[in-house]
Design a protein around this motif. Structure first.
Motif, PDB file in Angstrom:
ATOM      1  N   GLU A  26       7.086   1.078 -12.133  1.00  0.00           N
ATOM      2  CA  GLU A  26       7.702   1.930 -11.116  1.00  0.00           C
ATOM      3  C   GLU A  26       6.744   3.046 -10.688  1.00  0.00           C
ATOM      4  O   GLU A  26       6.623   3.363  -9.501  1.00  0.00           O
ATOM      5  N   THR A  46       0.200  -5.385 -10.484  1.00  0.00           N
ATOM      6  CA  THR A  46       0.285  -3.988 -10.072  1.00  0.00           C
ATOM      7  C   THR A  46      -1.057  -3.308 -10.262  1.00  0.00           C
ATOM      8  O   THR A  46      -1.869  -3.721 -11.102  1.00  0.00           O
ATOM      9  N   GLN A  87       5.822  14.309  -3.056  1.00  0.00           N
ATOM     10  CA  GLN A  87       5.898  12.875  -3.312  1.00  0.00           C
ATOM     11  C   GLN A  87       5.468  12.593  -4.751  1.00  0.00           C
ATOM     12  O   GLN A  87       4.280  12.530  -5.059  1.00  0.00           O
ATOM     13  N   GLY A 110       3.877   1.635  -8.660  1.00  0.00           N
ATOM     14  CA  GLY A 110       4.346   1.291  -7.322  1.00  0.00           C
ATOM     15  C   GLY A 110       4.374   2.491  -6.402  1.00  0.00           C
ATOM     16  O   GLY A 110       3.989   2.404  -5.227  1.00  0.00           O
ATOM     17  N   ILE A 111       4.809   3.637  -6.921  1.00  0.00           N
ATOM     18  CA  ILE A 111       4.811   4.870  -6.125  1.00  0.00           C
ATOM     19  C   ILE A 111       3.388   5.291  -5.796  1.00  0.00           C
ATOM     20  O   ILE A 111       3.074   5.683  -4.659  1.00  0.00           O
ATOM     21  N   GLU A 160      -1.911   3.765  -0.255  1.00  0.00           N
ATOM     22  CA  GLU A 160      -1.949   2.997   0.995  1.00  0.00           C
ATOM     23  C   GLU A 160      -1.658   3.901   2.188  1.00  0.00           C
ATOM     24  O   GLU A 160      -2.226   3.705   3.279  1.00  0.00           O
ATOM     25  N   LYS A 161      -0.815   4.892   1.996  1.00  0.00           N
ATOM     26  CA  LYS A 161      -0.524   5.850   3.062  1.00  0.00           C
ATOM     27  C   LYS A 161      -1.790   6.624   3.448  1.00  0.00           C
ATOM     28  O   LYS A 161      -1.972   7.012   4.601  1.00  0.00           O
ATOM     29  N   LYS A 182      -6.741  -0.066   1.358  1.00  0.00           N
ATOM     30  CA  LYS A 182      -6.228  -1.433   1.424  1.00  0.00           C
ATOM     31  C   LYS A 182      -6.232  -1.975  -0.004  1.00  0.00           C
ATOM     32  O   LYS A 182      -7.246  -1.910  -0.690  1.00  0.00           O
ATOM     33  N   ARG A 215       0.813   3.380  -5.558  1.00  0.00           N
ATOM     34  CA  ARG A 215       0.257   2.452  -4.572  1.00  0.00           C
ATOM     35  C   ARG A 215       0.682   2.827  -3.158  1.00  0.00           C
ATOM     36  O   ARG A 215      -0.143   2.842  -2.231  1.00  0.00           O
ATOM     37  N   LYS A 216       1.964   3.142  -2.983  1.00  0.00           N
ATOM     38  CA  LYS A 216       2.440   3.516  -1.649  1.00  0.00           C
ATOM     39  C   LYS A 216       1.704   4.744  -1.119  1.00  0.00           C
ATOM     40  O   LYS A 216       1.342   4.806   0.060  1.00  0.00           O
ATOM     41  N   GLN A 217       1.476   5.723  -1.984  1.00  0.00           N
ATOM     42  CA  GLN A 217       0.783   6.932  -1.555  1.00  0.00           C
ATOM     43  C   GLN A 217      -0.685   6.663  -1.248  1.00  0.00           C
ATOM     44  O   GLN A 217      -1.247   7.223  -0.298  1.00  0.00           O
TER      45      GLN A 217
END
Length: 481
Positions: free
Chosen positions: A230, A222, A409, A233-234, A240-241, A245, A236-238
């Protein structure tokens, strides 16, 4: 004849200068030795200037989404990297000057040069080999210089420096450390960041906001590996959004250098190697303590993995020699250094009821977008320790203030001991969580249980309401979700 002090502190970073101020407050004759710049890495090359850069990035991000707030701006807002850097350096210089003022105000002598402990109670200060590289960070006036100085108590607060991997050493041009990343002469079109700890992710976030194509490579499963899985992970998604990369369970095994670019050989979990070309690379694989050339080895001061070994009060195994801050090991954070400095001095001064530093209650903050903040045990660690736990969560998507800010978010997560109600950990990702985490830190220090937190009135509308709702959720009483 050597000038004598009660306390001499080697290093003027957050730990060193705060310890000096506290020592002076307690009536101890105090001196601080510095070889490069008052305020240490934090004020000059770390915490403060990076936050100034990230503030510019935040404003730029908002300006590019004005329509989301019903606003119209003719033309596009762009970044003047030289002006952004100049502002950051100005903020740093202001605080550097402030430390000098604090030393003068508290009658702490500043000795300029490089210190070596020749024997317990004695240091030899020689001329500094570190040149002054910026006019806004000059050598202060009225400082003492080379010579021998004595003190009953000597505190090592020499901080840390970037760690380098063999074969991938920073060169200042193609492979940067945070020093070069803070003062770029230009914005590269592409950037590879090796390491996703706080330093790596903050710079990745900043450069992405500046329009740079950013790739992050992390060897662990991670990003921000010390954080709750957890939460990371959140985050990372933001990230990447936003266009970053990210490669996890991957490592840079080799770097080929061209005239004005690098090619990184990145080995992924399956053993495959892919080549990533970038204009520049940031090495952010951690830091190591500055323990060399201080005379520690000759005196028999115990070290471990590049850091000085201390007890909860900063004492080493050699009487009269202490260490605080990054040089004394993780977590390598400015606020931990400051606290260690105060504890160390108060113990030296003989104050009653001085509590040792409790590293389990040191908060961590990462100022990327979105922000991440935490204190205490992660969910995984609590389970590893065999704790029977309750976990509560509350999403920012159900918080009125976060929605109004356009920052919905995020997540607040809390971990309690099921039997006692003890707050074991708190973890947050989202807008301004670095300003909120102190609420949980205070609660943990006061040994607050879920009952007190549930009966605390949080102001409305604030993002802080997510903190109470997460507590309520852990006990099946959440109100707004």
């Amino acid at each position: 004849m050597a000038e004598n002090y009660d306390v001499i502190i080697i290093g003027s970073g957050p730990g060193g200068y705060v310890a000096a101020v506290r020592a002076a407050q307690l009536g101890l004759k105090t001196a601080i030795v510095e070889r490069e710049h008052l305020g240490g890495i934090c004020l000059n090359w770390g915490c403060i200037p990076t936050k100034a850069l990230l503030r510019s990035a935040e404003i730029l991000d908002h300006s590019n989404h004005l329509k989301d707030y019903g606003l119209v701006l003719e033309g596009k807002v762009s970044a003047d990297v030289k002006a952004v850097v100049a502002r950051s350096r100005g903020v740093s210089a202001r605080l550097n000057t402030g430390v000098g003022f604090l030393m003068k105000k508290n009658k702490v002598d500043v000795i300029w040069g490089e210190a070596k402990i020749t024997k317990p109670g004695e240091i030899l200060v020689s001329k500094s080999t570190k040149p002054v590289v910026e006019p806004q960070h000059p050598v202060p006036k009225n400082v003492k210089g080379e010579g021998t100085y004595t003190a009953k108590h000597i505190i090592v607060a020499t901080g840390a420096r970037p760690r380098a991997l063999p074969g991938i050493e920073p060169d200042g041009k193609l492979i940067w450390t945070y020093f070069e990343a803070l003062k770029p002469d230009f914005l590269p079109k592409s950037l590879l960041v090796m390491g996703s700890g706080a330093i790596g992710i903050e710079f990745a976030s900043f450069y992405r906001s500046m329009g740079v194509d950013v790739t992050v490579v992390e060897v662990m499963p991670t990003i921000m590996p010390v954080e709750d899985a957890e939460i990371s992970g959140i985050a990372r998604k933001q990230l990447e959004k936003r266009g970053l990369k990210i490669f996890t369970k991957a490592k840079v095994t080799k770097v080929d250098k061209a005239a004005n670019s690098i090619t990184a050989h990145v080995e992924t979990e399956d053993g495959k190697v892919q080549q990533i070309v970038a204009d520049r690379m940031i090495s952010a694989v951690g830091v190591q303590g500055n323990i060399e050339n201080l005379g520690l080895e000759a005196l028999g001061v115990k070290t471990d993995r590049g850091c000085v070994v201390i007890d909860g009060y900063g004492k080493t195994n050699v009487p009269g020699i202490y260490a605080i801050g990054d040089v004394a090991g993780p977590p390598m954070l400015a606020h931990k250094a400051e606290h260690e400095g105060v504890v160390c001095i108060e113990k030296i001064a003989g104050l009653p009821n001085v509590h040792p530093t409790d590293k389990s209650k040191v908060p961590g903050c990462t100022y990327c977008h979105p922000q991440v903040a935490s204190v205490g045990l992660t969910e995984a660690r609590a389970k590893e320790l065999g704790r029977d736990i309750r976990v509560g969560r509350f999403s920012f998507v159900a918080n009125g203030k976060a929605i109004a800010l356009g920052e919905d978010q995020g997540l607040c997560k809390v971990i309690f001991d099921k039997k006692t109600g003890e707050l074991l950990g708190a973890h947050m990702v989202g807008a301004e969580v670095t300003e909120l985490i102190q609420g949980f830190v205070v609660a943990m220090n006061l040994e607050t249980t879920e009952e007190e937190l549930m009966h605390t009135i949080f102001p409305h509308p604030t993002v802080s309401e997510t903190m109470k709702e997460a507590v309520l959720d852990a006990y099946g009483r959440v109100l707004n979700a």
